[in-house]
Design a protein around this motif. Sequence first.
Motif, short mmCIF file in Angstrom:
data_model
loop_
_atom_site.label_atom_id
_atom_site.label_comp_id
_atom_site.label_asym_id
_atom_site.label_seq_id
_atom_site.Cartn_x
_atom_site.Cartn_y
_atom_site.Cartn_z
N MET A 1 0.83 -1.19 0.00
CA MET A 1 0.00 0.00 0.00
C MET A 1 0.87 1.24 0.00
O MET A 1 2.03 1.21 0.42
CB MET A 1 -0.93 0.02 1.22
CG MET A 1 -0.25 0.28 2.55
SD MET A 1 -1.41 0.36 3.94
CE MET A 1 -2.26 1.90 3.62
N THR A 2 0.30 2.34 -0.52
CA THR A 2 0.98 3.64 -0.51
C THR A 2 0.39 4.47 0.60
O THR A 2 -0.84 4.64 0.68
CB THR A 2 0.83 4.35 -1.86
OG1 THR A 2 1.40 3.55 -2.89
CG2 THR A 2 1.53 5.70 -1.82
N VAL A 3 1.22 4.98 1.49
CA VAL A 3 0.75 5.79 2.62
C VAL A 3 0.59 7.23 2.17
O VAL A 3 1.51 7.84 1.63
CB VAL A 3 1.73 5.69 3.79
CG1 VAL A 3 1.35 6.67 4.89
CG2 VAL A 3 1.76 4.27 4.34
N ASP A 4 -0.60 7.78 2.42
CA ASP A 4 -0.91 9.17 2.10
C ASP A 4 -0.58 10.04 3.31
O ASP A 4 -1.37 10.15 4.24
CB ASP A 4 -2.38 9.30 1.72
CG ASP A 4 -2.74 10.69 1.20
OD1 ASP A 4 -1.99 11.64 1.48
OD2 ASP A 4 -3.79 10.82 0.55
N LEU A 21 8.78 3.73 6.11
CA LEU A 21 8.70 2.79 7.23
C LEU A 21 7.28 2.25 7.38
O LEU A 21 7.07 1.04 7.57
CB LEU A 21 9.16 3.46 8.52
CG LEU A 21 8.99 2.65 9.81
CD1 LEU A 21 9.70 1.31 9.74
CD2 LEU A 21 9.47 3.45 11.02
N LEU A 22 6.29 3.13 7.31
CA LEU A 22 4.90 2.71 7.46
C LEU A 22 4.48 1.75 6.33
O LEU A 22 3.77 0.77 6.57
CB LEU A 22 3.97 3.92 7.49
CG LEU A 22 4.06 4.80 8.74
CD1 LEU A 22 3.25 6.07 8.55
CD2 LEU A 22 3.58 4.05 9.99
N GLU A 23 4.93 2.02 5.13
CA GLU A 23 4.59 1.13 4.01
C GLU A 23 5.22 -0.25 4.20
O GLU A 23 4.59 -1.28 3.93
CB GLU A 23 5.04 1.77 2.70
CG GLU A 23 4.17 2.96 2.29
CD GLU A 23 4.73 3.74 1.12
OE1 GLU A 23 5.79 3.33 0.58
OE2 GLU A 23 4.12 4.77 0.74
N ARG A 24 6.45 -0.27 4.70
CA ARG A 24 7.11 -1.55 4.97
C ARG A 24 6.38 -2.31 6.09
O ARG A 24 6.21 -3.53 6.02
CB ARG A 24 8.58 -1.32 5.34
CG ARG A 24 9.44 -0.84 4.19
CD ARG A 24 10.81 -0.35 4.66
NE ARG A 24 11.60 0.19 3.58
CZ ARG A 24 12.48 -0.48 2.86
NH1 ARG A 24 12.71 -1.77 3.13
NH2 ARG A 24 13.15 0.10 1.88
N ASP A 63 13.65 -7.07 -0.46
CA ASP A 63 12.38 -7.81 -0.59
C ASP A 63 11.80 -8.08 0.80
O ASP A 63 12.09 -9.11 1.42
CB ASP A 63 12.62 -9.11 -1.35
CG ASP A 63 11.33 -9.79 -1.78
OD1 ASP A 63 10.27 -9.50 -1.18
OD2 ASP A 63 11.38 -10.61 -2.72
N VAL A 64 10.97 -7.16 1.29
CA VAL A 64 10.40 -7.27 2.63
C VAL A 64 9.52 -8.51 2.74
O VAL A 64 9.60 -9.27 3.71
CB VAL A 64 9.60 -6.00 2.98
CG1 VAL A 64 8.89 -6.16 4.32
CG2 VAL A 64 10.51 -4.78 3.00
#
Length: 293
Positions: free
Chosen positions: A1-4, A66-69, A281-282
Amino acid sequence: MTVDIEALVRTRSRHPEAIAEAAARRIRRPLLGDSGRLMIVAADHPARGALGVGDRKFAMANRADLLERLCLALARPGVDGVLATADILDDLLLLGALDGKVVMGSMNRGGLQGASFELDDRFTGHRPQDIERLGFDAGKLLLRIDFDDPGSLTTLESTARAIDDMAARQLPVFVEPFISRRTPEGKLRNDLSADAVTKSIAIASGLGGTSAYTWLKVPVTDNPDDMARVMETSTLPAVLLGGDVGDDQDGAYEKWRGALQLPTVQGLVVGRSLLYPADGDVAAAVDTAVGLL
Protein backbone atom coordinates in the motif's frame (compact mmCIF):
# COMPACT_ATOMS: atom_id res chain seq x y z
CA MET A 1 0.00 0.00 0.00
CA THR A 2 0.98 3.64 -0.51
CA VAL A 3 0.75 5.79 2.62
CA ASP A 4 -0.91 9.17 2.10
CA ILE A 5 1.06 11.41 4.46
CA GLU A 6 -1.11 14.44 3.68
CA ALA A 7 -4.23 12.51 4.74
CA LEU A 8 -2.55 11.34 7.96
CA VAL A 9 -1.46 14.87 8.83
CA ARG A 10 -4.91 16.23 8.01
CA THR A 11 -6.53 13.74 10.38
CA ARG A 12 -3.95 14.36 13.10
CA SER A 13 -4.34 18.14 12.91
CA ARG A 14 -8.12 18.33 12.54
CA HIS A 15 -9.37 15.19 14.29
CA PRO A 16 -6.80 14.01 16.85
CA GLU A 17 -9.59 12.12 18.63
CA ALA A 18 -9.66 9.75 15.62
CA ILE A 19 -6.70 7.86 17.05
CA ALA A 20 -8.52 6.91 20.26
CA GLU A 21 -11.63 6.09 18.24
CA ALA A 22 -9.62 3.78 15.97
CA ALA A 23 -8.11 2.07 19.03
CA ALA A 24 -11.58 1.57 20.55
CA ARG A 25 -12.97 -0.17 17.46
CA ARG A 26 -9.86 -2.23 16.71
CA ILE A 27 -10.60 -5.95 16.42
CA ARG A 28 -8.54 -7.75 19.08
CA ARG A 29 -7.20 -11.28 19.32
CA PRO A 30 -5.47 -13.42 21.97
CA LEU A 31 -1.74 -12.95 22.43
CA LEU A 32 -1.11 -16.49 21.22
CA GLY A 33 -3.09 -17.91 18.32
CA ASP A 34 -3.77 -21.52 17.40
CA SER A 35 -0.13 -22.19 16.59
CA GLY A 36 1.03 -21.13 20.05
CA ARG A 37 3.83 -19.17 18.37
CA LEU A 38 4.46 -15.43 17.96
CA MET A 39 5.82 -13.51 14.97
CA ILE A 40 6.07 -9.83 15.85
CA VAL A 41 7.59 -7.09 13.68
CA ALA A 42 9.48 -4.48 15.72
CA ALA A 43 9.72 -0.79 14.83
CA ASP A 44 10.49 1.02 18.06
CA HIS A 45 14.07 1.93 17.15
CA PRO A 46 13.57 5.52 15.87
CA ALA A 47 12.35 6.88 19.21
CA ARG A 48 15.74 6.00 20.72
CA GLY A 49 17.55 7.76 17.89
CA ALA A 50 18.57 4.40 16.40
CA LEU A 51 17.78 5.03 12.74
CA GLY A 52 20.50 3.03 11.05
CA VAL A 53 20.39 -0.33 9.31
CA GLY A 54 23.78 -1.71 8.33
CA ASP A 55 25.70 1.06 6.60
CA ARG A 56 22.53 3.07 5.93
CA LYS A 57 22.72 5.66 8.71
CA PHE A 58 19.19 7.03 8.34
CA ALA A 59 17.37 4.08 6.80
CA MET A 60 14.47 4.35 9.26
CA ALA A 61 14.15 8.13 9.06
CA ASN A 62 11.59 8.20 6.22
CA ARG A 63 8.28 7.69 8.03
CA ALA A 64 6.13 7.05 4.96
CA ASP A 65 8.59 4.39 3.77
CA LEU A 66 8.70 2.79 7.23
CA LEU A 67 4.90 2.71 7.46
CA GLU A 68 4.59 1.13 4.01
CA ARG A 69 7.11 -1.55 4.97
CA LEU A 70 5.22 -2.21 8.21
CA CYS A 71 1.86 -2.47 6.46
CA LEU A 72 3.36 -4.90 3.94
CA ALA A 73 4.87 -7.01 6.73
CA LEU A 74 1.68 -7.02 8.79
CA ALA A 75 -0.32 -8.20 5.79
CA ARG A 76 1.84 -11.30 5.27
CA PRO A 77 0.38 -14.64 6.44
CA GLY A 78 1.64 -15.74 9.82
CA VAL A 79 2.61 -12.29 11.11
CA ASP A 80 0.91 -11.85 14.47
CA GLY A 81 1.54 -8.19 15.25
CA VAL A 82 3.80 -5.22 15.80
CA LEU A 83 5.95 -3.61 18.49
CA ALA A 84 6.31 0.16 18.24
CA THR A 85 6.12 3.51 19.99
CA ALA A 86 3.00 5.66 20.20
CA ASP A 87 3.68 7.76 17.10
CA ILE A 88 4.01 4.73 14.85
CA LEU A 89 1.14 2.78 16.42
CA ASP A 90 -1.10 5.86 16.12
CA ASP A 91 -0.32 6.04 12.39
CA LEU A 92 -1.01 2.32 11.98
CA LEU A 93 -4.31 2.70 13.82
CA LEU A 94 -5.36 5.48 11.44
CA LEU A 95 -4.31 3.32 8.49
CA GLY A 96 -6.47 0.43 9.76
CA ALA A 97 -3.49 -1.93 9.81
CA LEU A 98 -3.89 -3.30 13.35
CA ASP A 99 -7.19 -5.20 13.23
CA GLY A 100 -6.72 -8.77 14.42
CA LYS A 101 -3.10 -8.11 15.33
CA VAL A 102 -1.15 -8.24 18.58
CA VAL A 103 -0.15 -4.67 19.47
CA MET A 104 2.82 -4.16 21.79
CA GLY A 105 3.66 -0.72 23.16
CA SER A 106 7.32 0.21 23.66
CA MET A 107 7.77 1.56 27.17
CA ASN A 108 11.29 2.90 27.79
CA ARG A 109 13.03 4.86 25.06
CA GLY A 110 14.97 7.34 27.20
CA GLY A 111 18.34 5.60 26.77
CA LEU A 112 19.17 7.40 23.55
CA GLN A 113 21.72 5.74 21.30
CA GLY A 114 25.15 7.23 21.87
CA ALA A 115 24.14 9.39 24.84
CA SER A 116 26.18 9.60 28.05
CA PHE A 117 22.95 8.63 29.87
CA GLU A 118 22.15 5.71 27.56
CA LEU A 119 21.99 3.21 30.44
CA ASP A 120 19.75 5.40 32.59
CA ASP A 121 16.91 4.22 30.39
CA ARG A 122 13.93 6.22 31.61
CA PHE A 123 10.37 5.21 30.74
CA THR A 124 9.45 7.82 28.16
CA GLY A 125 7.12 5.72 26.00
CA HIS A 126 3.91 3.85 26.75
CA ARG A 127 2.92 3.62 30.40
CA PRO A 128 0.94 0.61 31.64
CA GLN A 129 -2.18 2.79 31.88
CA ASP A 130 -1.74 3.84 28.23
CA ILE A 131 -1.51 0.23 27.06
CA GLU A 132 -4.64 -0.60 29.06
CA ARG A 133 -6.55 2.51 27.92
CA LEU A 134 -5.85 1.92 24.24
CA GLY A 135 -6.71 -1.78 24.42
CA PHE A 136 -3.24 -2.87 23.37
CA ASP A 137 -2.11 -6.38 24.14
CA ALA A 138 1.33 -6.14 25.75
CA GLY A 139 4.27 -3.92 26.55
CA LYS A 140 8.00 -4.23 25.97
CA LEU A 141 10.92 -2.73 27.84
CA LEU A 142 14.69 -2.69 27.38
CA LEU A 143 16.95 -3.59 30.31
CA ARG A 144 20.65 -3.01 29.70
CA ILE A 145 22.92 -3.55 32.69
CA ASP A 146 26.49 -2.29 32.97
CA PHE A 147 28.10 -3.17 36.30
CA ASP A 148 30.28 -0.06 35.97
CA ASP A 149 27.43 2.39 35.30
CA PRO A 150 25.15 3.51 38.18
CA GLY A 151 22.49 4.47 35.62
CA SER A 152 21.74 0.77 35.30
CA LEU A 153 20.38 0.73 38.85
CA THR A 154 17.79 3.38 37.96
CA THR A 155 16.71 1.29 34.99
CA LEU A 156 16.55 -1.88 37.09
CA GLU A 157 14.31 -0.29 39.70
CA SER A 158 11.98 1.36 37.21
CA THR A 159 11.79 -1.90 35.26
CA ALA A 160 10.66 -3.77 38.38
CA ARG A 161 7.92 -1.21 39.04
CA ALA A 162 6.76 -1.35 35.41
CA ILE A 163 6.52 -5.15 35.66
CA ASP A 164 4.42 -4.74 38.81
CA ASP A 165 2.14 -2.19 37.12
CA MET A 166 1.64 -4.40 34.07
CA ALA A 167 0.93 -7.48 36.20
CA ALA A 168 -1.64 -5.53 38.21
CA ARG A 169 -3.49 -5.00 34.91
CA GLN A 170 -2.92 -8.62 33.80
CA LEU A 171 -0.98 -7.37 30.80
CA PRO A 172 2.05 -9.25 29.45
CA VAL A 173 5.35 -7.39 29.47
CA PHE A 174 8.33 -8.46 27.35
CA VAL A 175 11.65 -7.71 29.05
CA GLU A 176 14.71 -7.43 26.79
CA PRO A 177 17.80 -7.87 29.01
CA PHE A 178 21.47 -7.41 28.18
CA ILE A 179 24.74 -7.20 30.02
CA SER A 180 26.37 -4.19 28.38
CA ARG A 181 29.82 -2.62 28.47
CA ARG A 182 31.41 0.51 27.10
CA THR A 183 34.38 0.29 24.78
CA PRO A 184 37.46 2.43 25.51
CA GLU A 185 35.96 4.93 23.04
CA GLY A 186 32.79 5.08 25.14
CA LYS A 187 30.49 3.19 22.76
CA LEU A 188 27.99 0.84 24.38
CA ARG A 189 28.19 -2.82 23.34
CA ASN A 190 25.92 -5.68 24.35
CA ASP A 191 27.76 -8.80 25.50
CA LEU A 192 26.31 -11.82 23.70
CA SER A 193 28.57 -14.41 25.29
CA ALA A 194 26.79 -17.36 26.89
CA ASP A 195 27.82 -16.26 30.39
CA ALA A 196 26.53 -12.70 29.92
CA VAL A 197 23.20 -13.71 28.37
CA THR A 198 22.69 -16.30 31.12
CA LYS A 199 23.29 -13.68 33.79
CA SER A 200 20.98 -11.15 32.13
CA ILE A 201 18.15 -13.70 31.94
CA ALA A 202 18.57 -14.61 35.62
CA ILE A 203 18.42 -10.94 36.66
CA ALA A 204 15.43 -10.07 34.48
CA SER A 205 13.42 -13.12 35.54
CA GLY A 206 13.50 -12.11 39.20
CA LEU A 207 12.30 -8.52 38.86
CA GLY A 208 9.01 -7.35 40.34
CA GLY A 209 6.57 -8.86 42.80
CA THR A 210 5.36 -11.52 40.36
CA SER A 211 6.63 -13.04 37.15
CA ALA A 212 3.17 -14.24 36.10
CA TYR A 213 2.92 -11.81 33.16
CA THR A 214 6.63 -11.51 32.33
CA TRP A 215 8.07 -12.71 29.04
CA LEU A 216 11.70 -12.50 27.96
CA LYS A 217 12.98 -11.07 24.68
CA VAL A 218 16.45 -12.49 24.21
CA PRO A 219 19.27 -12.47 21.65
CA VAL A 220 20.89 -15.52 20.16
CA THR A 221 24.33 -15.93 21.71
CA ASP A 222 27.55 -15.40 19.76
CA ASN A 223 27.86 -19.18 19.58
CA PRO A 224 24.35 -20.46 18.76
CA ASP A 225 25.26 -23.85 20.20
CA ASP A 226 25.24 -22.25 23.66
CA MET A 227 21.55 -21.33 23.50
CA ALA A 228 20.23 -24.60 24.92
CA ARG A 229 22.28 -24.13 28.09
CA VAL A 230 21.52 -20.41 28.32
CA MET A 231 17.76 -20.89 28.03
CA GLU A 232 17.77 -23.35 30.94
CA THR A 233 18.20 -20.30 33.22
CA SER A 234 14.47 -19.51 33.39
CA THR A 235 11.03 -21.03 32.89
CA LEU A 236 9.61 -17.74 31.60
CA PRO A 237 8.32 -17.86 28.02
CA ALA A 238 10.70 -16.15 25.63
CA VAL A 239 10.92 -14.74 22.12
CA LEU A 240 14.07 -14.18 20.10
CA LEU A 241 15.09 -10.70 19.01
CA GLY A 242 16.64 -10.04 15.64
CA GLY A 243 18.99 -7.09 15.92
CA ASP A 244 20.90 -5.63 12.99
CA VAL A 245 22.17 -8.65 11.07
CA GLY A 246 23.89 -6.64 8.33
CA ASP A 247 24.17 -8.53 5.05
CA ASP A 248 24.18 -12.00 6.63
CA GLN A 249 20.44 -12.60 6.40
CA ASP A 250 20.81 -16.34 5.82
CA GLY A 251 23.11 -16.65 8.83
CA ALA A 252 20.51 -14.95 11.01
CA TYR A 253 17.80 -17.33 9.83
CA GLU A 254 19.95 -20.33 10.72
CA LYS A 255 20.68 -19.01 14.21
CA TRP A 256 16.97 -18.37 14.83
CA ARG A 257 15.99 -21.78 13.44
CA GLY A 258 17.99 -23.69 16.01
CA ALA A 259 16.99 -21.56 19.00
CA LEU A 260 13.30 -21.78 18.08
CA GLN A 261 13.39 -25.49 18.88
CA LEU A 262 14.06 -24.84 22.58
CA PRO A 263 11.13 -25.41 24.97
CA THR A 264 10.84 -21.88 26.39
CA VAL A 265 11.24 -20.09 23.03
CA GLN A 266 7.81 -19.18 21.66
CA GLY A 267 8.59 -17.01 18.67
CA LEU A 268 10.36 -14.05 17.09
CA VAL A 269 10.30 -10.28 17.54
CA VAL A 270 12.34 -8.94 14.63
CA GLY A 271 12.53 -5.49 13.10
CA ARG A 272 15.26 -4.04 10.93
CA SER A 273 16.46 -7.28 9.37
CA LEU A 274 12.95 -7.99 8.03
CA LEU A 275 11.83 -4.45 7.26
CA TYR A 276 15.10 -3.48 5.56
CA PRO A 277 16.62 -6.69 4.14
CA ALA A 278 19.77 -6.35 2.07
CA ASP A 279 17.96 -7.41 -1.12
CA GLY A 280 15.02 -5.05 -0.47
CA ASP A 281 12.38 -7.81 -0.59
CA VAL A 282 10.40 -7.27 2.63
CA ALA A 283 7.73 -9.86 1.82
CA ALA A 284 10.27 -12.60 1.14
CA ALA A 285 12.23 -11.80 4.31
CA VAL A 286 9.08 -11.89 6.43
CA ASP A 287 7.81 -15.08 4.82
CA THR A 288 11.13 -16.82 5.45
CA ALA A 289 11.07 -15.81 9.11
CA VAL A 290 7.48 -17.02 9.49
CA GLY A 291 8.52 -20.32 7.94
CA LEU A 292 11.03 -20.84 10.77
CA LEU A 293 8.18 -21.05 13.28
